[in-house]
Design a protein around this motif. Sequence first.
Motif, PDB file in Angstrom:
ATOM      1  N   PHE A 129      40.231  42.704  38.029  1.00 53.17           N
ATOM      2  CA  PHE A 129      39.385  41.597  36.963  1.00 53.17           C
ATOM      3  C   PHE A 129      39.774  40.020  37.395  1.00 53.17           C
ATOM      4  CE2 PHE A 129      38.710  45.373  34.521  1.00 53.17           C
ATOM      5  CZ  PHE A 129      37.811  44.978  33.512  1.00 53.17           C
ATOM      6  N   ILE A 130      40.707  39.933  38.148  1.00 54.47           N
ATOM      7  CA  ILE A 130      41.187  38.742  38.518  1.00 54.47           C
ATOM      8  C   ILE A 130      41.254  38.260  39.957  1.00 54.47           C
ATOM      9  CG2 ILE A 130      43.082  36.785  38.323  1.00 54.47           C
ATOM     10  CD1 ILE A 130      41.384  37.530  35.746  1.00 54.47           C
ATOM     11  N   LYS A 131      41.967  39.306  40.855  1.00 54.03           N
ATOM     12  CA  LYS A 131      42.360  38.911  42.082  1.00 54.03           C
ATOM     13  C   LYS A 131      41.552  38.315  43.184  1.00 54.03           C
ATOM     14  CE  LYS A 131      46.732  41.602  42.166  1.00 54.03           C
ATOM     15  NZ  LYS A 131      47.024  42.166  40.832  1.00 54.03           N
ATOM     16  N   GLY A 132      40.240  38.711  42.824  1.00 52.05           N
ATOM     17  CA  GLY A 132      39.144  38.173  43.753  1.00 52.05           C
ATOM     18  C   GLY A 132      39.444  38.866  45.217  1.00 52.05           C
ATOM     19  N   ASN A 133      39.065  38.198  46.298  1.00 53.05           N
ATOM     20  CA  ASN A 133      38.950  38.909  47.560  1.00 53.05           C
ATOM     21  C   ASN A 133      40.600  38.870  48.403  1.00 53.05           C
ATOM     22  OD1 ASN A 133      36.334  39.541  47.917  1.00 53.05           O
ATOM     23  ND2 ASN A 133      35.927  37.385  48.086  1.00 53.05           N
ATOM     24  N   GLN A 188      37.500  55.367  44.083  1.00 55.40           N
ATOM     25  CA  GLN A 188      36.425  54.025  43.792  1.00 55.40           C
ATOM     26  C   GLN A 188      37.366  52.631  43.667  1.00 55.40           C
ATOM     27  OE1 GLN A 188      32.595  54.712  41.842  1.00 55.40           O
ATOM     28  NE2 GLN A 188      33.407  56.775  41.425  1.00 55.40           N
ATOM     29  N   PHE A 189      37.073  51.712  44.385  1.00 57.45           N
ATOM     30  CA  PHE A 189      37.744  50.289  44.381  1.00 57.45           C
ATOM     31  C   PHE A 189      36.694  49.305  44.336  1.00 57.45           C
ATOM     32  CE2 PHE A 189      40.605  47.019  45.111  1.00 57.45           C
ATOM     33  CZ  PHE A 189      41.868  47.524  44.761  1.00 57.45           C
ATOM     34  N   TYR A 190      36.848  48.599  43.189  1.00 58.90           N
ATOM     35  CA  TYR A 190      35.821  47.487  42.832  1.00 58.90           C
ATOM     36  C   TYR A 190      36.760  46.089  42.534  1.00 58.90           C
ATOM     37  CZ  TYR A 190      32.634  51.095  42.260  1.00 58.90           C
ATOM     38  OH  TYR A 190      31.737  52.461  42.565  1.00 58.90           O
ATOM     39  N   THR A 191      36.683  45.061  43.398  1.00 60.44           N
ATOM     40  CA  THR A 191      37.258  43.721  43.210  1.00 60.44           C
ATOM     41  C   THR A 191      36.113  43.014  42.599  1.00 60.44           C
ATOM     42  OG1 THR A 191      38.495  44.152  45.166  1.00 60.44           O
ATOM     43  CG2 THR A 191      38.504  42.002  44.160  1.00 60.44           C
ATOM     44  N   MET A 192      36.371  42.577  41.448  1.00 56.52           N
ATOM     45  CA  MET A 192      35.069  41.894  40.656  1.00 56.52           C
ATOM     46  C   MET A 192      35.458  40.521  40.196  1.00 56.52           C
ATOM     47  SD  MET A 192      32.899  44.597  40.330  1.00 56.52           S
ATOM     48  CE  MET A 192      31.704  44.345  38.903  1.00 56.52           C
ATOM     49  N   GLY A 193      36.967  40.019  40.399  1.00 49.43           N
ATOM     50  CA  GLY A 193      37.380  38.846  39.981  1.00 49.43           C
ATOM     51  C   GLY A 193      36.773  37.871  41.232  1.00 49.43           C
ATOM     52  N   ALA A 228      31.799  36.937  35.420  1.00 48.51           N
ATOM     53  CA  ALA A 228      32.621  38.146  36.397  1.00 48.51           C
ATOM     54  C   ALA A 228      33.330  38.835  35.682  1.00 48.51           C
ATOM     55  CB  ALA A 228      33.833  37.357  37.353  1.00 48.51           C
ATOM     56  N   ALA A 229      34.050  38.746  34.763  1.00 51.01           N
ATOM     57  CA  ALA A 229      34.759  39.526  33.718  1.00 51.01           C
ATOM     58  C   ALA A 229      33.819  40.326  33.021  1.00 51.01           C
ATOM     59  CB  ALA A 229      35.734  38.685  32.721  1.00 51.01           C
ATOM     60  N   LYS A 287      44.598  47.718  48.188  1.00 48.00           N
ATOM     61  CA  LYS A 287      43.187  47.841  48.572  1.00 48.00           C
ATOM     62  C   LYS A 287      42.946  48.278  49.882  1.00 48.00           C
ATOM     63  CE  LYS A 287      39.003  44.871  48.629  1.00 48.00           C
ATOM     64  NZ  LYS A 287      38.355  43.656  48.059  1.00 48.00           N
ATOM     65  N   ARG A 288      43.916  48.016  50.717  1.00 47.24           N
ATOM     66  CA  ARG A 288      43.850  48.324  52.025  1.00 47.24           C
ATOM     67  C   ARG A 288      43.845  50.023  52.342  1.00 47.24           C
ATOM     68  NH1 ARG A 288      46.693  44.750  56.928  1.00 47.24           N
ATOM     69  NH2 ARG A 288      45.500  42.902  56.672  1.00 47.24           N
TER      70      ARG A 288
END
Length: 207
Positions: free
Chosen positions: A70-74, A92-97, A113-114, A80-81
Amino acid sequence: MTDISDADQRHTEKMQRIQTARKKMMASKQGGEKGLIIVHTGNGKGKSSSGFGMIMRAIGHDMPCAVVQFIKGNWDTGEKRILTRHFADQCQFYTMGEGFTWDTQDRQRDIAAATAAWEKAKDLIRDPNIALVLLDEINIAIRYDYLDPDEVADFLLTEKPPMTHVVLTGRHAKPVLIEAADLVSEMTEVKHPFKSQGIVAQKGVEF
């Protein structure tokens, strides 16, 4: 024949008493298994780390899982790696922040975004084929009023499949989420290298 010392004998007797008490306690537990709502909160380090540890544990048991950040961004994080490169078929991995709130400086964009992250999270949680969903730093999004804690708690209590585990991380978990949770852990900061020595976040430790 080796003589048993008094200390060793007392230790054996103590462990036998503990074992007996443990067996009695377990025999009285009739709850069986269920999908848990788990909250990791507090000011100490280790909330997300613990959540990702559970993700790796689930993968080890061939349990499909998912992560919504929810927060970390890119941020190019180690978790994540490894998950996207080596376990994409299991997690499944979704970076949405879009990064920390002091970086975006745009409340409406943060809310959008949240909200998008929460909608994705709900889809993943509703999927009975996914055994564990990690909502990384959702508590931060809720703290800043980007999401309604009552809505989150109500969804988890009424729409989460019975055997799905959901982990919510982040500081300042709201009381309604703590009340809804089956398991709550609070990480307490005793000492931190940034505060005591000015040491910044480092690869393999913080990300």
